[in-house]
Scaffold this active site. Structure first.
Site, PDB file in Angstrom:
ATOM      1  N   HIS A  90      -8.226   8.499  -4.129  1.00  0.00           N
ATOM      2  CA  HIS A  90      -6.774   8.555  -3.961  1.00  0.00           C
ATOM      3  C   HIS A  90      -6.373   8.396  -2.501  1.00  0.00           C
ATOM      4  O   HIS A  90      -5.291   7.894  -2.208  1.00  0.00           O
ATOM      5  CB  HIS A  90      -6.219   9.860  -4.545  1.00  0.00           C
ATOM      6  CG  HIS A  90      -6.015   9.812  -6.021  1.00  0.00           C
ATOM      7  ND1 HIS A  90      -4.790   9.978  -6.630  1.00  0.00           N
ATOM      8  CD2 HIS A  90      -6.887   9.584  -7.034  1.00  0.00           C
ATOM      9  CE1 HIS A  90      -4.914   9.866  -7.937  1.00  0.00           C
ATOM     10  NE2 HIS A  90      -6.188   9.633  -8.213  1.00  0.00           N
ATOM     11  N   ASP A  91      -7.230   8.817  -1.586  1.00  0.00           N
ATOM     12  CA  ASP A  91      -6.934   8.626  -0.170  1.00  0.00           C
ATOM     13  C   ASP A  91      -7.100   7.152   0.218  1.00  0.00           C
ATOM     14  O   ASP A  91      -6.213   6.550   0.818  1.00  0.00           O
ATOM     15  CB  ASP A  91      -7.847   9.498   0.697  1.00  0.00           C
ATOM     16  CG  ASP A  91      -7.542   9.332   2.180  1.00  0.00           C
ATOM     17  OD1 ASP A  91      -6.364   9.459   2.558  1.00  0.00           O
ATOM     18  OD2 ASP A  91      -8.476   9.078   2.953  1.00  0.00           O
TER      19      ASP A  91
ATOM     20  N   GLY B 254      -5.623   3.335   3.163  1.00  0.00           N
ATOM     21  CA  GLY B 254      -6.991   3.165   3.649  1.00  0.00           C
ATOM     22  C   GLY B 254      -7.640   4.530   3.791  1.00  0.00           C
ATOM     23  O   GLY B 254      -6.998   5.564   3.611  1.00  0.00           O
TER      24      GLY B 254
ATOM     25  N   ASP C 141      -8.175   7.165   5.561  1.00  0.00           N
ATOM     26  CA  ASP C 141      -7.683   7.727   6.823  1.00  0.00           C
ATOM     27  C   ASP C 141      -7.183   9.165   6.679  1.00  0.00           C
ATOM     28  O   ASP C 141      -6.494   9.676   7.559  1.00  0.00           O
ATOM     29  CB  ASP C 141      -6.569   6.850   7.393  1.00  0.00           C
ATOM     30  CG  ASP C 141      -5.308   6.850   6.515  1.00  0.00           C
ATOM     31  OD1 ASP C 141      -5.349   7.413   5.391  1.00  0.00           O
ATOM     32  OD2 ASP C 141      -4.277   6.309   6.960  1.00  0.00           O
TER      33      ASP C 141
ATOM     34  N   SER D  52      -4.889  10.410   5.040  1.00  0.00           N
ATOM     35  CA  SER D  52      -3.431  10.589   4.952  1.00  0.00           C
ATOM     36  C   SER D  52      -3.056  11.457   3.753  1.00  0.00           C
ATOM     37  O   SER D  52      -2.023  12.132   3.755  1.00  0.00           O
ATOM     38  CB  SER D  52      -2.724   9.233   4.868  1.00  0.00           C
ATOM     39  OG  SER D  52      -3.236   8.454   3.808  1.00  0.00           O
TER      40      SER D  52
ATOM     41  N   HIS E 187     -15.938   8.624 -13.854  1.00  0.00           N
ATOM     42  CA  HIS E 187     -15.480   9.528 -14.918  1.00  0.00           C
ATOM     43  C   HIS E 187     -16.638  10.175 -15.663  1.00  0.00           C
ATOM     44  O   HIS E 187     -16.427  10.893 -16.635  1.00  0.00           O
ATOM     45  CB  HIS E 187     -14.578   8.772 -15.905  1.00  0.00           C
ATOM     46  CG  HIS E 187     -13.199   8.528 -15.374  1.00  0.00           C
ATOM     47  ND1 HIS E 187     -12.289   7.715 -16.001  1.00  0.00           N
ATOM     48  CD2 HIS E 187     -12.571   8.995 -14.258  1.00  0.00           C
ATOM     49  CE1 HIS E 187     -11.163   7.688 -15.296  1.00  0.00           C
ATOM     50  NE2 HIS E 187     -11.309   8.453 -14.233  1.00  0.00           N
TER      51      HIS E 187
ATOM     52  N   ASP F 278     -24.331  10.377 -14.308  1.00  0.00           N
ATOM     53  CA  ASP F 278     -25.287   9.507 -15.010  1.00  0.00           C
ATOM     54  C   ASP F 278     -24.509   8.371 -15.659  1.00  0.00           C
ATOM     55  O   ASP F 278     -23.329   8.178 -15.367  1.00  0.00           O
ATOM     56  CB  ASP F 278     -26.098  10.314 -16.041  1.00  0.00           C
ATOM     57  CG  ASP F 278     -25.207  11.090 -17.017  1.00  0.00           C
ATOM     58  OD1 ASP F 278     -24.015  10.727 -17.159  1.00  0.00           O
ATOM     59  OD2 ASP F 278     -25.693  12.057 -17.631  1.00  0.00           O
TER      60      ASP F 278
END
EC number: 1.11.1.7
Length: 338
Positions: free
Chosen positions: A73-74, A79, A81, A83, A201, A262
């Site tokens: 998500h960052d 990018g 960073d 944020s 996932h 896995d």
């Protein structure tokens, strides 16, 4: 080499010419990412990251999935960073408070904050929060059974974090496969990258509201999504019966080996045990199904491709030099402005 100038005007001409050349050919001294970036400035960097994530993972087994999700998500917005770690204030609603991010597990944020605190005691002002996220993610994926891959460091922390920039950067559970493939393509990630990264996932969980449409009133002819395994659907209906009054209700993304990294996620898709509709859709789309089948039968290949895709993500729009800063604390810019 010595230069001799016969007049002040000659010197000025030389100065402006060289200044112009410098603009045309920027300095190659701009710092590049390297694996041993902190070797001299913070030699215990790797040890401290490993110690904190080990303690946290043992205490809270969902930590690996939380940090991995934080990393994704960052990186896909501004990018890699950090944020996403910035807290909102009265002047600015930061990206972590957008609807897309507001339910990100707190364990991820807590883990990065703990590492930062330890590093600030050891080598203050040296290690960026962006590099901490990258290192912690790699170590935790490996700790729960996933591949170990090489990552480079030297990122700076970003100077912008705005909730109004979030829309359109994240895959949503109601998207078509073409929409998701196009979204990944806009980030320079291929279909193979997309399928391999979806294998994340194999750990973690999703809230009931993210797949409730598959198990309650799916269509006029069927209460549940027919692509779901019937017994699995029945279990999910029981689990999520009160999800509207208890929005924290959730289910493991991989019902078989939820705590182990896995290839079971892909094997589950073949059996109708994919939790999210976007997961299960990869089993029927001709662009993704061959990769699902490949990873389901060959865990080594999945690990190799996942590692390569993670390295690609870790290098997205990285800030270096004067384009960022090393924050004193991960949830606030050093000058505290938005």
């Amino acid at each position: 080499m010595a230069f001799h100038f016969h007049s002040h005007s000659q010197f000025l001409l030389f100065f402006f010419l060289t200044a112009g050349l410098a603009l045309l050919f920027p300095s190659t001294a701009e710092p590049h990412l390297t694996e041993n970036y902190y070797e001299k400035t913070c030699p215990k960097f790797n040890d401290i990251v490993q110690q904190v994530v080990t303690d946290k993972q043992i205490a809270t087994p969902t930590t690996a999935a939380a940090v991995l999700r934080l990393f994704f998500h960052d990186c896909v917005l501004e990018g890699c960073d950090a944020s996403l770690l910035i807290a909102s204030n009265s002047f600015n609603k930061a990206e972590r408070d957008h609807d897309t991010n507001v339910n990100l597990p707190g364990d991820g944020f807590d883990t990065i904050a703990r590492i930062k605190t330890s590093l600030e005691l050891q080598c203050p002002g040296v290690v960026s929060c962006a590099d901490i996220i990258t290192a912690a993610t790699r170590n935790l994926v490996n700790m729960v059974g996933g591949p170990h891959y090489r990552v480079s460091f030297g990122r700076k922390d970003g100077l912008v974090s705005r909730a109004d920039r979030v829309d359109g950067h994240y895959a949503k559970t109601n998207m078509t496969m073409s929409e998701i493939i196009n979204l990944f393509a806009s980030k320079k990630l291929s279909v193979q990258d997309m399928v391999a990264l979806s294998g994340a996932h194999t750990i973690g969980f999703s809230h009931c509201r993210e797949f409730s449409n598959r198990i309650f009133n799916f269509s006029k002819t069927s209460d549940i999504d027919p692509t779901l395994n019937a017994n699995f659907a029945k279990g999910l209906k029981n689990l999520c019966a009160n999800y509207t009054s208890n929005p924290g209700m959730s289910a493991f993304n991989d019902v078989m080996t939820p705590g182990k990294f896995d290839n079971m996620y892909f094997r589950n898709l073949q059996r109708g045990l994919g939790l999210l509709s976007t997961d299960q859709a990869m089993m029927v789309d001709e662009r993704t199904k061959p990769l699902v089948d490949l990873y389901a039968s060959d865990e080594k290949k999945f690990f190799e491709d996942f590692a390569q895709s993670m390295i690609k993500v870790s290098l997205m729009n990285v800030k270096t030099g004067k384009h960022g800063e090393v924050r004193r604390r991960c949830d606030a810019f050093n000058n505290l402005k938005t």
